[in-house]
Write an enzyme that holds these catalytic residues in place. Sequence first.
Site, mmCIF file in Angstrom:
data_model
loop_
_atom_site.group_PDB
_atom_site.id
_atom_site.type_symbol
_atom_site.label_atom_id
_atom_site.label_comp_id
_atom_site.label_asym_id
_atom_site.label_seq_id
_atom_site.Cartn_x
_atom_site.Cartn_y
_atom_site.Cartn_z
ATOM 1 N N LEU A 1 0.870 -1.178 0.000
ATOM 2 C CA LEU A 1 0.000 0.000 0.000
ATOM 3 C C LEU A 1 0.904 1.224 0.000
ATOM 4 O O LEU A 1 1.939 1.235 0.664
ATOM 5 C CB LEU A 1 -0.899 0.025 1.250
ATOM 6 C CG LEU A 1 -1.961 -1.063 1.383
ATOM 7 C CD1 LEU A 1 -2.730 -0.882 2.700
ATOM 8 C CD2 LEU A 1 -2.938 -1.037 0.215
ATOM 9 N N ASP A 2 0.511 2.247 -0.757
ATOM 10 C CA ASP A 2 1.288 3.484 -0.762
ATOM 11 C C ASP A 2 1.377 4.043 0.654
ATOM 12 O O ASP A 2 0.513 3.779 1.500
ATOM 13 C CB ASP A 2 0.630 4.521 -1.682
ATOM 14 C CG ASP A 2 0.529 4.032 -3.120
ATOM 15 O OD1 ASP A 2 1.356 3.188 -3.515
ATOM 16 O OD2 ASP A 2 -0.382 4.480 -3.837
ATOM 17 N N LYS A 3 2.393 4.865 0.886
ATOM 18 C CA LYS A 3 2.652 5.431 2.212
ATOM 19 C C LYS A 3 1.390 6.007 2.860
ATOM 20 O O LYS A 3 1.099 5.751 4.021
ATOM 21 C CB LYS A 3 3.735 6.503 2.097
ATOM 22 C CG LYS A 3 4.017 7.249 3.384
ATOM 23 C CD LYS A 3 4.956 8.420 3.136
ATOM 24 C CE LYS A 3 5.069 9.301 4.377
ATOM 25 N NZ LYS A 3 5.778 10.557 4.112
ATOM 26 N N THR B 1 -1.822 5.629 1.795
ATOM 27 C CA THR B 1 -3.040 4.834 1.643
ATOM 28 C C THR B 1 -3.186 3.976 2.890
ATOM 29 O O THR B 1 -2.234 3.328 3.321
ATOM 30 C CB THR B 1 -2.977 3.946 0.389
ATOM 31 O OG1 THR B 1 -2.887 4.777 -0.770
ATOM 32 C CG2 THR B 1 -4.219 3.075 0.268
ATOM 33 N N ARG C 1 -5.018 5.402 -8.165
ATOM 34 C CA ARG C 1 -4.750 6.842 -8.262
ATOM 35 C C ARG C 1 -4.536 7.267 -9.717
ATOM 36 O O ARG C 1 -5.047 8.304 -10.148
ATOM 37 C CB ARG C 1 -3.533 7.186 -7.396
ATOM 38 C CG ARG C 1 -3.759 6.885 -5.922
ATOM 39 C CD ARG C 1 -2.477 6.826 -5.131
ATOM 40 N NE ARG C 1 -1.826 8.130 -5.071
ATOM 41 C CZ ARG C 1 -0.610 8.314 -4.550
ATOM 42 N NH1 ARG C 1 0.070 7.272 -4.071
ATOM 43 N NH2 ARG C 1 -0.085 9.527 -4.531
#
Length: 312
Positions: free
Chosen positions: A138-140, A142, A241
């Site tokens: 998961l992105d930082k 998110t 995104r």
Amino acid sequence: MNEFYLEVKQDSDSVRLDRYLSQELPNLSRSRIQQLIEQSHVQLNDNICTSKKIAVKVGDRISIKIPDAQPLELQPEDIPLDILYEDDSLLIINKSAGLVVHPAPGHQDGTLVNAILAHCPNLPGIGGVQRPGIVHRLDKDTTGAIAIAKTEHAHQHLQAQLKAKTARREYLGIIYGVPKTESGTINLPIGRHPVDRKKMSVVPVEQGGRTAVTHWKVKERFGNYTLMHFQLETGRTHQIRVHSTHIGHPIVGDPIYSSGRSVGVNLPGQALHAWRLTLEHPVSGEWIEVTASVPEEFTTLLEVLRRRVSHP
């Protein structure tokens, strides 16, 4: 160190050594077996064998030594974790915003991996190293559900589920604008942005893009904003995104893909949350479904948007 002894039977005659060992030792990945062969940990008929391609014959005797896992050169850190599910094979947590999943340049500590090393001090190891198996990231900024494998077998099993698209990853996101339809699918390849290397973008396959498929449906509309339900069929970097931005509806608060727009609520990052994760347990075969509670900032944003619609 563990050592295994095998004798080749009729049904395995003429099979490559690495393939034979992966059949007989399903808890080890093919790449790990190839690594052990290259490191002289495999003997064929009492002689060290470093060729993974050699064909085994009926009656061949094989021994394979598996060294104890080496410690990972990262420090365990006592970072609080919101645990949704845990057993000897698997850990699922609700990741908070701002927590980087994996150490990288600029983020060598304070990551989810550092936290897991402290939470699970006796990991058996993956690929010969005592480390947690990060199956999907998961992105930082998110938030939400992320699964971590504790064993090599669990790591392989979960990766296979993602590849076969049997694991289900569902997200909630708030976007700018209002889609014209109630649901849809975005099937556009994603690759590194040709100019800004910090970004991903829609890139043709022939130029290095990789297949990316996102299914979406509208959950709630409020003025010029929409609460969306996303389901990932693939898991490319920044997939939701990038896809949302490409169709003209970037995620609210996204610092990379929707910068310059303000919604009047102080968000830690993009309003995107990994809401539900469904997967098959790598040992029991039972289906596990976990739902990660939505973070406070996300809930606050929803309340603000609802109030604006009801009291314009």
